[in-house]
Write a protein that holds these residues in place. Sequence first.
Motif, PDB file in Angstrom:
ATOM      1  N   LYS A   1      -5.702  45.013 -64.689  1.00 55.41           N
ATOM      2  CA  LYS A   1      -6.371  43.719 -64.582  1.00 55.41           C
ATOM      3  C   LYS A   1      -7.003  43.554 -63.202  1.00 55.41           C
ATOM      4  CE  LYS A   1      -5.591  38.719 -64.828  1.00 55.41           C
ATOM      5  NZ  LYS A   1      -4.584  37.648 -65.055  1.00 55.41           N
ATOM      6  N   ARG A   2      -6.268  43.903 -62.152  1.00 52.90           N
ATOM      7  CA  ARG A   2      -6.793  43.746 -60.797  1.00 52.90           C
ATOM      8  C   ARG A   2      -7.948  44.721 -60.546  1.00 52.90           C
ATOM      9  NH1 ARG A   2      -6.960  39.703 -57.489  1.00 52.90           N
ATOM     10  NH2 ARG A   2      -4.743  39.492 -57.017  1.00 52.90           N
ATOM     11  N   GLU A   3      -7.848  45.928 -61.062  1.00 50.84           N
ATOM     12  CA  GLU A   3      -8.928  46.885 -60.894  1.00 50.84           C
ATOM     13  C   GLU A   3     -10.196  46.393 -61.583  1.00 50.84           C
ATOM     14  OE1 GLU A   3      -6.195  50.957 -60.539  1.00 50.84           O
ATOM     15  OE2 GLU A   3      -7.090  50.370 -62.451  1.00 50.84           O
ATOM     16  N   LYS A   4     -10.037  45.751 -62.744  1.00 53.16           N
ATOM     17  CA  LYS A   4     -11.193  45.188 -63.441  1.00 53.16           C
ATOM     18  C   LYS A   4     -11.825  44.062 -62.620  1.00 53.16           C
ATOM     19  CE  LYS A   4      -9.684  46.207 -68.161  1.00 53.16           C
ATOM     20  NZ  LYS A   4      -9.231  45.638 -69.442  1.00 53.16           N
ATOM     21  N   GLU A   5     -10.972  43.247 -61.986  1.00 54.20           N
ATOM     22  CA  GLU A   5     -11.492  42.160 -61.152  1.00 54.20           C
ATOM     23  C   GLU A   5     -12.290  42.725 -59.980  1.00 54.20           C
ATOM     24  OE1 GLU A   5      -7.904  38.881 -61.899  1.00 54.20           O
ATOM     25  OE2 GLU A   5      -7.910  40.137 -60.110  1.00 54.20           O
ATOM     26  N   VAL A   6     -11.762  43.772 -59.361  1.00 50.34           N
ATOM     27  CA  VAL A   6     -12.470  44.417 -58.246  1.00 50.34           C
ATOM     28  C   VAL A   6     -13.771  45.026 -58.735  1.00 50.34           C
ATOM     29  CG1 VAL A   6     -12.372  46.317 -56.583  1.00 50.34           C
ATOM     30  CG2 VAL A   6     -10.380  44.839 -56.901  1.00 50.34           C
ATOM     31  N   LEU A   7     -13.737  45.663 -59.907  1.00 47.77           N
ATOM     32  CA  LEU A   7     -14.939  46.286 -60.460  1.00 47.77           C
ATOM     33  C   LEU A   7     -16.034  45.253 -60.712  1.00 47.77           C
ATOM     34  CD1 LEU A   7     -16.455  48.709 -61.600  1.00 47.77           C
ATOM     35  CD2 LEU A   7     -15.329  48.306 -63.794  1.00 47.77           C
ATOM     36  N   VAL A   8     -15.664  44.104 -61.234  1.00 49.65           N
ATOM     37  CA  VAL A   8     -16.650  43.037 -61.489  1.00 49.65           C
ATOM     38  C   VAL A   8     -17.326  42.621 -60.192  1.00 49.65           C
ATOM     39  CG1 VAL A   8     -16.920  40.607 -62.142  1.00 49.65           C
ATOM     40  CG2 VAL A   8     -15.598  42.145 -63.591  1.00 49.65           C
ATOM     41  N   GLU A   9     -16.534  42.474 -59.129  1.00 49.45           N
ATOM     42  CA  GLU A   9     -17.111  42.046 -57.851  1.00 49.45           C
ATOM     43  C   GLU A   9     -17.958  43.158 -57.226  1.00 49.45           C
ATOM     44  OE1 GLU A   9     -17.084  39.057 -57.474  1.00 49.45           O
ATOM     45  OE2 GLU A   9     -15.421  38.544 -58.795  1.00 49.45           O
ATOM     46  N   ILE A  10     -17.565  44.415 -57.422  1.00 50.35           N
ATOM     47  CA  ILE A  10     -18.407  45.531 -56.979  1.00 50.35           C
ATOM     48  C   ILE A  10     -19.740  45.453 -57.692  1.00 50.35           C
ATOM     49  CG2 ILE A  10     -18.706  48.041 -57.062  1.00 50.35           C
ATOM     50  CD1 ILE A  10     -15.660  48.294 -56.736  1.00 50.35           C
TER      51      ILE A  10
END
Length: 214
Positions: free
Chosen positions: A155-164
């Motif tokens: 979940k956190r990696e997806k959040e980071v990916l969205v912001e990237i």
Amino acid sequence: MKTKTQIAILDDHYLIGEALKSILENDKYQISKVYQDYKDLFNDLENDLCKIDILFLDINLNSDIDGTEICKIINNKFPEIKINIITSFNQKSLIIEILQNKISGFMIKNINKKDLLEGLDKIVAGELYIHSDIYKLLQSDNNKSRHNEKPILTKREKEVLVEIFNGLTTVEIANKLFISKYTVESHRANIHSKTGTNNLAGLIKFALDNNLIL
């Protein structure tokens, strides 16, 4: 005195080149030359007649080769030059094709002065800058993805990916998600490892192909 970053422009529309020159020249940046023909650019580079740190390159040139091919040649022969694509083209397939090449920036020609200069600062700092309108275009109709693979990110990696994907830097992501920049860097490394990518362009393509950005 601090050395100015040398910028060259390749655009077969004279007025576009001159307009960019008038906007970009300041205490940090200097326009070394404005080209309308890629052959003149290559001649100067091969004969060391012009110092170029960053090349503003239009991909839709009225010549025997297009900007994509010029990009490949420069990456091969002059890898020290950072390439910033600037174009009026808005075809998703073309943008994805361009992102397969080693570029440092991707801008649209109706970019405002603030975004232009901020983007240029990011490119000089070694970051990949992609204008927000390009991101939006890449994201459009993404729910019609060609793949339905099981998500591989936390979940956190997806959040980071969205912001990237939204163009945020590591520090900006850390501030937005209330985590440290080192944690963000760790997540970024994990994302690249899990997706088998080693740069932002490859990561964007993977995310689009696998419906990781909704």
